[in-house]
Design a protein around this motif. Sequence first.
Motif, mmCIF file in Angstrom:
data_model
loop_
_atom_site.group_PDB
_atom_site.id
_atom_site.type_symbol
_atom_site.label_atom_id
_atom_site.label_comp_id
_atom_site.label_asym_id
_atom_site.label_seq_id
_atom_site.Cartn_x
_atom_site.Cartn_y
_atom_site.Cartn_z
ATOM 1 N N PRO A 1 -9.343 3.571 2.588
ATOM 2 C CA PRO A 1 -10.203 4.601 1.988
ATOM 3 C C PRO A 1 -9.606 5.993 2.165
ATOM 4 O O PRO A 1 -9.072 6.329 3.228
ATOM 5 C CB PRO A 1 -11.516 4.451 2.745
ATOM 6 N N SER A 2 -9.688 6.811 1.122
ATOM 7 C CA SER A 2 -9.100 8.143 1.188
ATOM 8 C C SER A 2 -9.842 9.049 2.157
ATOM 9 O O SER A 2 -9.340 10.103 2.534
ATOM 10 C CB SER A 2 -9.074 8.781 -0.193
ATOM 11 N N SER A 3 -11.049 8.649 2.562
ATOM 12 C CA SER A 3 -11.789 9.423 3.565
ATOM 13 C C SER A 3 -11.295 9.137 4.979
ATOM 14 O O SER A 3 -11.586 9.891 5.911
ATOM 15 C CB SER A 3 -13.285 9.111 3.467
ATOM 16 N N ASP A 4 -10.542 8.056 5.151
ATOM 17 C CA ASP A 4 -9.963 7.683 6.436
ATOM 18 C C ASP A 4 -8.704 8.518 6.655
ATOM 19 O O ASP A 4 -7.880 8.667 5.748
ATOM 20 C CB ASP A 4 -9.627 6.190 6.423
ATOM 21 N N VAL A 5 -8.526 9.067 7.844
ATOM 22 C CA VAL A 5 -7.342 9.894 8.106
ATOM 23 C C VAL A 5 -6.054 9.103 7.921
ATOM 24 O O VAL A 5 -4.983 9.689 7.704
ATOM 25 C CB VAL A 5 -7.380 10.498 9.534
ATOM 26 N N LYS A 6 -6.142 7.766 8.000
ATOM 27 C CA LYS A 6 -4.970 6.926 7.788
ATOM 28 C C LYS A 6 -4.736 6.641 6.302
ATOM 29 O O LYS A 6 -3.792 5.939 5.951
ATOM 30 C CB LYS A 6 -5.131 5.607 8.553
ATOM 31 N N GLY A 7 -5.582 7.187 5.438
ATOM 32 C CA GLY A 7 -5.468 6.931 4.016
ATOM 33 C C GLY A 7 -4.436 7.804 3.316
ATOM 34 O O GLY A 7 -4.254 7.701 2.096
ATOM 35 N N GLY A 8 -3.766 8.657 4.071
ATOM 36 C CA GLY A 8 -2.734 9.515 3.497
ATOM 37 C C GLY A 8 -1.770 9.949 4.584
ATOM 38 O O GLY A 8 -2.072 9.843 5.777
ATOM 39 N N ASN B 1 0.786 -1.239 0.000
ATOM 40 C CA ASN B 1 0.000 0.000 0.000
ATOM 41 C C ASN B 1 0.815 1.285 0.000
ATOM 42 O O ASN B 1 0.251 2.358 -0.190
ATOM 43 C CB ASN B 1 -0.987 0.047 1.181
ATOM 44 N N ASP B 2 2.105 1.217 0.213
ATOM 45 C CA ASP B 2 2.917 2.428 0.225
ATOM 46 C C ASP B 2 3.440 2.757 -1.171
ATOM 47 O O ASP B 2 3.635 1.882 -2.005
ATOM 48 C CB ASP B 2 4.133 2.273 1.150
ATOM 49 N N LEU B 3 3.688 4.043 -1.390
ATOM 50 C CA LEU B 3 4.403 4.500 -2.577
ATOM 51 C C LEU B 3 5.719 5.124 -2.113
ATOM 52 O O LEU B 3 5.759 5.815 -1.099
ATOM 53 C CB LEU B 3 3.597 5.541 -3.345
ATOM 54 N N ILE B 4 6.757 4.869 -2.872
ATOM 55 C CA ILE B 4 8.070 5.410 -2.547
ATOM 56 C C ILE B 4 8.525 6.323 -3.684
ATOM 57 O O ILE B 4 8.438 5.954 -4.861
ATOM 58 C CB ILE B 4 9.111 4.289 -2.355
ATOM 59 N N VAL B 5 9.001 7.504 -3.338
ATOM 60 C CA VAL B 5 9.546 8.436 -4.315
ATOM 61 C C VAL B 5 11.062 8.305 -4.297
ATOM 62 O O VAL B 5 11.707 8.559 -3.285
ATOM 63 C CB VAL B 5 9.131 9.886 -4.002
ATOM 64 N N ASP B 6 11.608 7.883 -5.433
ATOM 65 C CA ASP B 6 13.052 7.709 -5.571
ATOM 66 C C ASP B 6 13.595 8.887 -6.384
ATOM 67 O O ASP B 6 13.250 9.039 -7.557
ATOM 68 C CB ASP B 6 13.318 6.389 -6.295
ATOM 69 N N VAL C 1 7.158 16.794 -14.162
ATOM 70 C CA VAL C 1 6.333 17.296 -13.061
ATOM 71 C C VAL C 1 6.394 16.294 -11.910
ATOM 72 O O VAL C 1 6.463 15.077 -12.134
ATOM 73 C CB VAL C 1 4.865 17.475 -13.527
ATOM 74 N N PHE C 2 6.359 16.789 -10.695
ATOM 75 C CA PHE C 2 6.297 15.929 -9.503
ATOM 76 C C PHE C 2 4.900 16.028 -8.906
ATOM 77 O O PHE C 2 4.490 17.090 -8.444
ATOM 78 C CB PHE C 2 7.358 16.359 -8.502
ATOM 79 N N ASP C 3 4.181 14.916 -8.925
ATOM 80 C CA ASP C 3 2.856 14.828 -8.315
ATOM 81 C C ASP C 3 3.046 14.532 -6.827
ATOM 82 O O ASP C 3 3.235 13.381 -6.424
ATOM 83 C CB ASP C 3 2.047 13.728 -9.002
ATOM 84 N N ILE C 4 2.968 15.570 -6.028
ATOM 85 C CA ILE C 4 3.317 15.464 -4.612
ATOM 86 C C ILE C 4 2.221 14.794 -3.790
ATOM 87 O O ILE C 4 2.474 13.900 -2.976
ATOM 88 C CB ILE C 4 3.618 16.866 -4.043
ATOM 89 N N THR C 5 0.974 15.198 -3.999
ATOM 90 C CA THR C 5 -0.092 14.726 -3.110
ATOM 91 C C THR C 5 -0.475 13.271 -3.354
ATOM 92 O O THR C 5 -0.873 12.576 -2.419
ATOM 93 C CB THR C 5 -1.328 15.632 -3.211
ATOM 94 N N HIS C 6 -0.350 12.778 -4.585
ATOM 95 C CA HIS C 6 -0.709 11.374 -4.803
ATOM 96 C C HIS C 6 0.301 10.423 -4.170
ATOM 97 O O HIS C 6 -0.054 9.295 -3.804
ATOM 98 C CB HIS C 6 -0.839 11.078 -6.293
ATOM 99 N N CYS C 7 1.547 10.861 -4.048
ATOM 100 C CA CYS C 7 2.555 9.929 -3.557
ATOM 101 C C CYS C 7 2.451 9.695 -2.044
ATOM 102 O O CYS C 7 3.139 8.820 -1.514
ATOM 103 C CB CYS C 7 3.952 10.387 -3.944
ATOM 104 N N VAL C 8 1.609 10.445 -1.340
ATOM 105 C CA VAL C 8 1.443 10.201 0.095
ATOM 106 C C VAL C 8 0.152 9.432 0.404
ATOM 107 O O VAL C 8 -0.203 9.242 1.561
ATOM 108 C CB VAL C 8 1.471 11.516 0.917
ATOM 109 N N ARG C 9 -0.551 8.979 -0.648
ATOM 110 C CA ARG C 9 -1.730 8.139 -0.430
ATOM 111 C C ARG C 9 -1.320 6.782 0.117
ATOM 112 O O ARG C 9 -0.267 6.247 -0.212
ATOM 113 C CB ARG C 9 -2.497 7.944 -1.745
ATOM 114 N N LYS C 10 -2.166 6.216 0.976
ATOM 115 C CA LYS C 10 -1.994 4.860 1.475
ATOM 116 C C LYS C 10 -3.029 3.995 0.772
ATOM 117 O O LYS C 10 -4.203 3.961 1.158
ATOM 118 C CB LYS C 10 -2.206 4.818 2.994
ATOM 119 N N TYR C 11 -2.599 3.313 -0.267
ATOM 120 C CA TYR C 11 -3.542 2.564 -1.083
ATOM 121 C C TYR C 11 -4.062 1.339 -0.325
ATOM 122 O O TYR C 11 -3.340 0.708 0.424
ATOM 123 C CB TYR C 11 -2.908 2.198 -2.418
ATOM 124 N N GLY C 12 -5.337 1.053 -0.545
ATOM 125 C CA GLY C 12 -5.997 -0.019 0.193
ATOM 126 C C GLY C 12 -6.753 0.495 1.395
ATOM 127 O O GLY C 12 -7.579 -0.205 1.976
#
Length: 277
Positions: free
Chosen positions: A207-214, A174-179, A194-205
């Motif tokens: 829900p994005s409505s959950d505070v733990k989702g990012g 579920n994590d994304l890593i920026v190299d 371009v660097f997409d900053i906000t998508h790379c801190v999502r916690k996939y799996g």
Amino acid sequence: MTKKIVKVGDIPCGADELFLISGPCVIEDELTMMKTAEKLREVSERMKIKIIYKSSFQKDNRSSLSYYDGPGLAKGTAILAKVKEQFGFPLLTDIHYPDQAAAAAEVVDVIQIPAYLCMQSDLLKASAKMGKVVNIKHGQFLAPDNMKHPLQKCIDSGNDQVILTERGYTFGYNDLIVDPRSFYHLNNLGYPVVFDITHCVRKYGIPSSDVKGGAREFLPVLSRAGVASGVDGVFIETHPEPAKALCDAASQLCVYDLEEFLKPLIDIHNLEVSFRK
């Protein structure tokens, strides 16, 4: 290396001036879209930064059918057209299917290819043939230097007006890593990055409505590292009330916090440009 300059409206993407792609993750009600655009215009004028307004008419990769997936192509592009008419921003939206390209191209300046779909030949061909700028998001599964392949598909389809966007790699669960090496490889392809900053801190799996989702706490350090690595633009999804956003609520930045967030990025970018020269 001389990098290709790609014009989006009056924005010379790939030149020495940092630009911003920003707006709500998904098109919501018209009031939310306009409130965001109004604040973005203020930020653009105060900070002298060029902005491309971004929002999606469809989110076709939500993890549940019960989640909001956007207003659809016709209604969504109509709202985007109102944003452009009132605020003058060039527009960006993503498409998921080749038959969406023509209708999107009637309204937007940039057609975006989602990361999951960056190797889909028919989608790339249909987008490229619209004659608009194509923003290809780097697939989480693809080595950065292999982005030469979707880039070449656009070129072979008659369109070299391409931007490449980094948004992190799938790593572990579920994590994304920026190299930062990715920025080196993408820059070497010779097109705006371009660097997409906000998508790379999502916690996939989650829900994005959950505070733990990012993990918003990582936005400052990741954004500064990316800009110092020599990107041409930053992609920051913004919303007037992120906690109430209908998609990516845990990762979008509050649009009213955007100005302070951008200040160090502009300073770092200017320093990086002077160092490069």
